[in-house]
Design a protein around this motif. Structure first.
Motif, mmCIF file in Angstrom:
data_model
loop_
_atom_site.group_PDB
_atom_site.id
_atom_site.type_symbol
_atom_site.label_atom_id
_atom_site.label_comp_id
_atom_site.label_asym_id
_atom_site.label_seq_id
_atom_site.Cartn_x
_atom_site.Cartn_y
_atom_site.Cartn_z
ATOM 1 N N LEU A 1 0.843 -1.190 0.000
ATOM 2 C CA LEU A 1 0.000 0.000 0.000
ATOM 3 C C LEU A 1 0.881 1.244 0.000
ATOM 4 O O LEU A 1 1.828 1.337 0.800
ATOM 5 C CB LEU A 1 -0.935 0.017 1.203
ATOM 6 N N VAL A 2 0.567 2.169 -0.893
ATOM 7 C CA VAL A 2 1.414 3.331 -1.143
ATOM 8 C C VAL A 2 0.616 4.610 -0.912
ATOM 9 O O VAL A 2 -0.513 4.747 -1.395
ATOM 10 C CB VAL A 2 1.951 3.302 -2.590
ATOM 11 N N GLU A 3 1.225 5.547 -0.199
ATOM 12 C CA GLU A 3 0.586 6.842 0.018
ATOM 13 C C GLU A 3 0.303 7.531 -1.312
ATOM 14 O O GLU A 3 1.157 7.571 -2.194
ATOM 15 C CB GLU A 3 1.485 7.717 0.883
ATOM 16 N N GLY A 4 -0.892 8.049 -1.449
ATOM 17 C CA GLY A 4 -1.277 8.716 -2.678
ATOM 18 C C GLY A 4 -1.920 7.792 -3.692
ATOM 19 O O GLY A 4 -2.503 8.254 -4.667
ATOM 20 N N VAL A 5 -1.811 6.481 -3.458
ATOM 21 C CA VAL A 5 -2.442 5.491 -4.336
ATOM 22 C C VAL A 5 -3.525 4.732 -3.574
ATOM 23 O O VAL A 5 -4.666 4.624 -4.024
ATOM 24 C CB VAL A 5 -1.406 4.495 -4.908
ATOM 25 N N HIS A 6 -3.162 4.221 -2.402
ATOM 26 C CA HIS A 6 -4.099 3.420 -1.604
ATOM 27 C C HIS A 6 -4.656 4.177 -0.402
ATOM 28 O O HIS A 6 -5.647 3.749 0.187
ATOM 29 C CB HIS A 6 -3.416 2.152 -1.101
ATOM 30 N N PHE A 7 -4.003 5.246 0.000
ATOM 31 C CA PHE A 7 -4.484 6.032 1.131
ATOM 32 C C PHE A 7 -3.944 7.458 1.008
ATOM 33 O O PHE A 7 -3.003 7.720 0.254
ATOM 34 C CB PHE A 7 -4.065 5.410 2.474
ATOM 35 N N PHE A 8 -4.572 8.362 1.740
ATOM 36 C CA PHE A 8 -4.160 9.758 1.731
ATOM 37 C C PHE A 8 -3.068 9.989 2.769
ATOM 38 O O PHE A 8 -3.014 9.307 3.799
ATOM 39 C CB PHE A 8 -5.351 10.671 2.024
ATOM 40 N N GLY A 9 -2.238 10.982 2.524
ATOM 41 C CA GLY A 9 -1.152 11.277 3.455
ATOM 42 C C GLY A 9 -1.634 11.685 4.827
ATOM 43 O O GLY A 9 -0.937 11.486 5.825
ATOM 44 N N ASN A 10 -2.848 12.260 4.891
ATOM 45 C CA ASN A 10 -3.382 12.685 6.196
ATOM 46 C C ASN A 10 -4.329 11.662 6.815
ATOM 47 O O ASN A 10 -4.995 11.944 7.806
ATOM 48 C CB ASN A 10 -4.092 14.037 6.063
ATOM 49 N N ASP A 11 -4.407 10.468 6.228
ATOM 50 C CA ASP A 11 -5.200 9.407 6.853
ATOM 51 C C ASP A 11 -4.585 9.038 8.207
ATOM 52 O O ASP A 11 -3.355 9.094 8.376
ATOM 53 C CB ASP A 11 -5.241 8.160 5.965
ATOM 54 N N PRO A 12 -5.415 8.629 9.165
ATOM 55 C CA PRO A 12 -4.874 8.239 10.474
ATOM 56 C C PRO A 12 -3.920 7.050 10.352
ATOM 57 O O PRO A 12 -4.126 6.157 9.521
ATOM 58 C CB PRO A 12 -6.121 7.854 11.272
ATOM 59 N N ALA A 13 -2.906 7.045 11.185
ATOM 60 C CA ALA A 13 -1.965 5.914 11.203
ATOM 61 C C ALA A 13 -2.698 4.613 11.479
ATOM 62 O O ALA A 13 -2.347 3.555 10.937
ATOM 63 C CB ALA A 13 -0.890 6.154 12.258
ATOM 64 N N SER A 14 -3.747 4.675 12.309
ATOM 65 C CA SER A 14 -4.510 3.467 12.633
ATOM 66 C C SER A 14 -5.185 2.900 11.386
ATOM 67 O O SER A 14 -5.243 1.677 11.196
ATOM 68 C CB SER A 14 -5.560 3.773 13.699
ATOM 69 N N SER A 15 -5.682 3.780 10.522
ATOM 70 C CA SER A 15 -6.335 3.332 9.290
ATOM 71 C C SER A 15 -5.339 2.690 8.343
ATOM 72 O O SER A 15 -5.615 1.649 7.737
ATOM 73 C CB SER A 15 -7.018 4.522 8.602
#
Length: 319
Positions: free
Chosen positions: A45-59
């Motif tokens: 999983l890569v930031e900007g592809v699978h999740f946002f940079g400001n998503d919680p670390a827990s997520s």
């Protein structure tokens, strides 16, 4: 942020099972149960592809491990061990790492999987999480994509479209809805249900890229096709309402990914048994179609007409 070895010792050594050797060696030592096959899967999983940079670390932690648990579920495998590769930019602090490792610990406690090793590096851009997970199945009993048979029913667990519309909430396309964002950020892998279903089904995949895409993988591997009835795709009340109000988002229910539900095929004679298994587990189950001799996936509306689909699911290198 702590240096590499302090980071490992503080946040990840407590997660390691005996196979991880305290994360003090450059390898793990895994013993496979007698008369079992080892099932191995990997997701990155890569930031900007699978999740946002400001998503919680827990997520980010939850989604990274859940994606692998979902792959094991689709094989009917019991989760045992995983290896964690973590590439972090210098902006990550100890509070982020604590939330990340605490979330992994919660999923480990829930599923029985244990950390066995991994690696940490510095990233020059965003966060990258790479997990390799291992599970076991009785010898020769792993559920494959290639086992579908003509006239099998196509089943789906849970509801579809929630995560894809949760992503649209975060992108600002629709009004934020907590339940949809929750489904996108914290998917529930059907790891226990997959084990229970395995003896009764012919083929299975998890819905990570989209229903039509993942069912398409089953059909292609089996050399067959499938007809899917649009009206039978299971929807949560909030998704049904959103689609009614915004018909342009209808493709989210069959081409949207990240739901991590199971799509599988089984003989008609198994329907009652499968419905009982899912009812006992408290998981909704729907029949959405049937496997056909003709190759390809056909989506059919309530009038029996084919639905034109420009896309069937997510692809990383789509042009």
């Amino acid at each position: 942020m702590a240096n590499e070895f302090d980071l490992i010792h503080r946040y990840f050594s407590p997660l390691a099972g005996p196979e991880g050797l305290g994360l003090e060696d450059d390898a793990a030592c895994v013993t496979v149960e007698p008369e079992c096959d080892l099932v191995v899967t990997k997701d990155m999983l890569v930031e900007g592809v699978h999740f946002f940079g400001n998503d919680p670390a827990s997520s980010i932690a939850h989604k990274s491990l859940a994606a692998n648990l979902s792959d094991l579920a689709a094989k009917g495998a019991k989760p045992n061990h995983y290896f964690l590769g973590l590439s972090l930019p210098g902006t990550i602090d100890d509070a982020w790492l604590q939330k990340f490792s605490d979330t992994l610990a919660k999923l480990q406690q829930k599923t029985g999987i244990r950390l066995a090793g991994g690696d940490t590096t510095r990233s020059l851009s965003g966060v990258v999480v790479s997990i390799t997970a291992m599970g076991t199945v009785p010898h020769g009993k792993m559920v494959r994509r290639s086992g579908a048979q003509v006239d099998d029913l196509v089943f789906v667990t849970g509801t579809l479209g929630d995560a894809a519309l949760g992503l649209k909430c975060l992108e600002g396309h629709i009004e934020p809805t907590d339940s949809l964002i929750e489904r996108y950020r914290y998917p529930e892998a059907r790891f226990a249900l997959g084990i229970t279903l395995a003896p009764h089904i012919h083929a299975c995949a998890d819905v990570s890229d989209g229903l039509l895409a993942d069912l398409g993988h089953i059909a292609e591997a089996s050399g067959l096709g499938a007809d899917v009835t649009l009206a039978d795709i299971p929807l949560s009340p909030v998704v049904r309402q959103l689609i009614t109000q915004n018909p342009e988002y209808e493709n989210s229910i069959y081409a949207g990914g990240d739901d991590y539900e199971l799509v599988f095929t089984a003989a008609v004679s198994k329907r009652a048994k499968l419905e009982k298994v899912c009812a006992d587990a408290g998981v909704p189950l729907a029949v959405v179609g049937r496997i056909t001799e003709n190759t390809g996936i056909r989506l059919i509306d309530q009038n029996g007409k084919l639905v034109h689909t420009e896309r069937t699911g997510f692809q990383h290198f789509e042009t």
